[in-house]
Design a protein around this motif. Structure first.
Motif, PDB file in Angstrom:
ATOM      1  N   GLU A 156      14.346  -7.511   9.359  1.00  0.00           N
ATOM      2  CA  GLU A 156      14.908  -8.815   9.009  1.00  0.00           C
ATOM      3  C   GLU A 156      15.021  -9.709  10.242  1.00  0.00           C
ATOM      4  N   PHE A 157      15.424  -9.112  11.354  1.00  0.00           N
ATOM      5  CA  PHE A 157      15.570  -9.853  12.607  1.00  0.00           C
ATOM      6  C   PHE A 157      14.208 -10.345  13.093  1.00  0.00           C
ATOM      7  N   ALA A 158      13.209  -9.457  13.053  1.00  0.00           N
ATOM      8  CA  ALA A 158      11.858  -9.816  13.493  1.00  0.00           C
ATOM      9  C   ALA A 158      11.268 -10.905  12.610  1.00  0.00           C
ATOM     10  N   TYR A 159      11.502 -10.802  11.297  1.00  0.00           N
ATOM     11  CA  TYR A 159      10.984 -11.811  10.363  1.00  0.00           C
ATOM     12  C   TYR A 159      11.594 -13.186  10.657  1.00  0.00           C
ATOM     13  N   ARG A 160      12.879 -13.195  10.916  1.00  0.00           N
ATOM     14  CA  ARG A 160      13.556 -14.468  11.188  1.00  0.00           C
ATOM     15  C   ARG A 160      12.993 -15.129  12.449  1.00  0.00           C
ATOM     16  N   ILE A 161      12.763 -14.331  13.489  1.00  0.00           N
ATOM     17  CA  ILE A 161      12.252 -14.889  14.737  1.00  0.00           C
ATOM     18  C   ILE A 161      10.798 -15.337  14.581  1.00  0.00           C
ATOM     19  N   GLU A 162       9.974 -14.511  13.960  1.00  0.00           N
ATOM     20  CA  GLU A 162       8.568 -14.889  13.770  1.00  0.00           C
ATOM     21  C   GLU A 162       8.455 -16.153  12.926  1.00  0.00           C
ATOM     22  N   SER A 163       9.277 -16.260  11.899  1.00  0.00           N
ATOM     23  CA  SER A 163       9.259 -17.466  11.050  1.00  0.00           C
ATOM     24  C   SER A 163       9.614 -18.702  11.860  1.00  0.00           C
ATOM     25  N   ALA A 164      10.611 -18.572  12.730  1.00  0.00           N
ATOM     26  CA  ALA A 164      11.020 -19.698  13.577  1.00  0.00           C
ATOM     27  C   ALA A 164       9.907 -20.072  14.558  1.00  0.00           C
ATOM     28  N   LEU A 165       9.243 -19.069  15.125  1.00  0.00           N
ATOM     29  CA  LEU A 165       8.157 -19.345  16.054  1.00  0.00           C
ATOM     30  C   LEU A 165       6.990 -20.039  15.356  1.00  0.00           C
ATOM     31  N   VAL A 166       6.630 -19.546  14.168  1.00  0.00           N
ATOM     32  CA  VAL A 166       5.534 -20.160  13.412  1.00  0.00           C
ATOM     33  C   VAL A 166       5.834 -21.621  13.103  1.00  0.00           C
ATOM     34  N   SER A 167       7.081 -21.899  12.771  1.00  0.00           N
ATOM     35  CA  SER A 167       7.452 -23.277  12.412  1.00  0.00           C
ATOM     36  C   SER A 167       7.323 -24.227  13.593  1.00  0.00           C
ATOM     37  N   ASN A 168       7.262 -23.680  14.817  1.00  0.00           N
ATOM     38  CA  ASN A 168       7.118 -24.519  16.015  1.00  0.00           C
ATOM     39  C   ASN A 168       5.679 -24.607  16.516  1.00  0.00           C
TER      40      ASN A 168
END
Length: 360
Positions: free
Chosen positions: A219-231
């Motif tokens: 869940e933690f990794a998904y949240r960070i990867e999603s944030a990175l992709v959005s940038n």
């Protein structure tokens, strides 16, 4: 009082690994977890049943969530992350395939990573081999590819690991991985958000009802990867690999020592030879590759979980700065820099082209 039975909804296997994983998890927990898995024709049908209260949880991929997310739905949690790297199905490792090997590879990022490894590869799109009639990532698609390989019409093909698992007859496959312990091998940072199974429910659904099957690191990794992709700018997403992973400090140190990675050793161990902040670390990687596979803009950050936001900002700044430098023309300069060759001061085109329609 009898425990309430939870109804999980999922589609049939589509090569994304979701159905197989949720089915396996519920089967393993069947003696201690009162739940049933029901198959529905499509994710759209599953979301409708969930909205109507017929089901409790829908297992889906990140791509499904992007298409069907709504205010009345939320991600309750994630299952343990599956291996996100893709595989090359061939008789040998990519380094040892014949010259000008014909390889079917449809993902833009992995195409460039393959060219980075070997410029002589003849990379084929789906339309080159008649794959357009099949659903993406389906069993029919990969069985067709395997038949082409068996007939000698192609030398190999690249697929998601979860799609490879759909093959009726298993054959040799080679991981296109990060190869952290083998720095001499070409690495493949996977496309973002691969390997995740999301558990989606109605807003207000109590997380504690399924807490024993969800995975906090995922869940933690998904949240960070999603944030990175959005940038990442939209026109770069297809050519950018992102991977976030929670790792033990011992594993990181062993790899750094084996690879003679002084930078990581210095970042993790203080001057007194003691580990800074014992515990797990969050490792973040991002890379964007030029259209010819010859130039890579990449960045990496390793840090404690409680400082992941700072690490994210630093990662994106470093990657963005490198990308800007590599894609900018080098203007001629009159100021001479000591010990630099004369050619350094001449005007030169950018080192990196990201899109094929850019001027040479």
């Amino acid at each position: 009082m009898e425990e309430e039975r939870l109804v999980f909804l999922s589609t049939s296997s589509h090569g994304d690994g979701v159905r197989h994983q949720i089915e396996k998890v519920l089967e393993q927990r069947s003696k201690s977890f009162n739940a049933i898995l029901r198959q529905v024709p499509s994710i759209g049908d599953a979301v409708k049943l969930l909205t109507d209260g017929v089901g409790d949880v829908v297992a889906m991929s990140p791509e499904n969530w992007l298409e069907h997310q709504a205010d009345h739905l939320k991600i309750i949690g994630l299952l343990t992350r599956r291996e996100p790297t893709w595989v090359l199905v061939s008789d040998d490792k990519p380094e040892y395939l014949i010259k000008n090997a014909n390889i079917v590879c449809h993902h833009p990022l992995i195409k460039r990573q393959m060219l980075r490894l070997r410029q002589d590869f003849n990379l084929l799109d789906k339309e080159h081999v008649g794959l357009n009639e099949f659903d993406a990532d389906s069993r029919e698609e990969i069985e067709f590819l395997e038949n082409l390989r068996g007939e000698g019409k192609i030398d190999g093909y690249v697929a998601k690991r979860s799609q490879y698992n759909l093959l009726t007859t298993k054959t040799r496959r080679h991981t296109l991985g990060l190869h952290k312990g083998s720095p001499e091998r070409s690495h493949f940072v996977p496309p973002p958000l691969n390997g995740f199974t999301l558990l989606v429910g109605r807003t207000g659904f109590p997380k504690n009802k399924i807490e024993h099957i969800i995975d906090s690191p995922a869940e933690f990794a998904y949240r960070i990867e999603s944030a990175l992709v959005s940038n990442v700018p939209d026109d770069l997403v297809d050519f950018t690999g992102i991977h976030v992973e929670q790792r033990s400090i011992g594993t990181i140190l062993r790899e750094a020592k084996g690879n003679n990675d002084d930078w990581t050793m210095t970042a993790v161990i203080d001057p007194e030879k003691k580990v800074r902040d014992k515990g797990v670390r969050i490792e973040m990687r991002i890379e964007t590759i030029s259209v010819d596979g010859k130039v890579t803009a990449s960045a990496e950050q390793i840090g404690p979980p409680d400082k992941h936001r700072v690490a994210m900002v630093n990662l994106l700044q470093e990657w963005s700065s490198m990308l800007t430098t590599l894609t900018s023309d080098h203007n001629a300069t009159k100021r001479r820099i000591r010990n630099m060759p004369d050619a350094f001061h001449d005007e030169r085109p950018a080192m990196m082209r990201i899109h094929s329609d850019e001027s040479e």
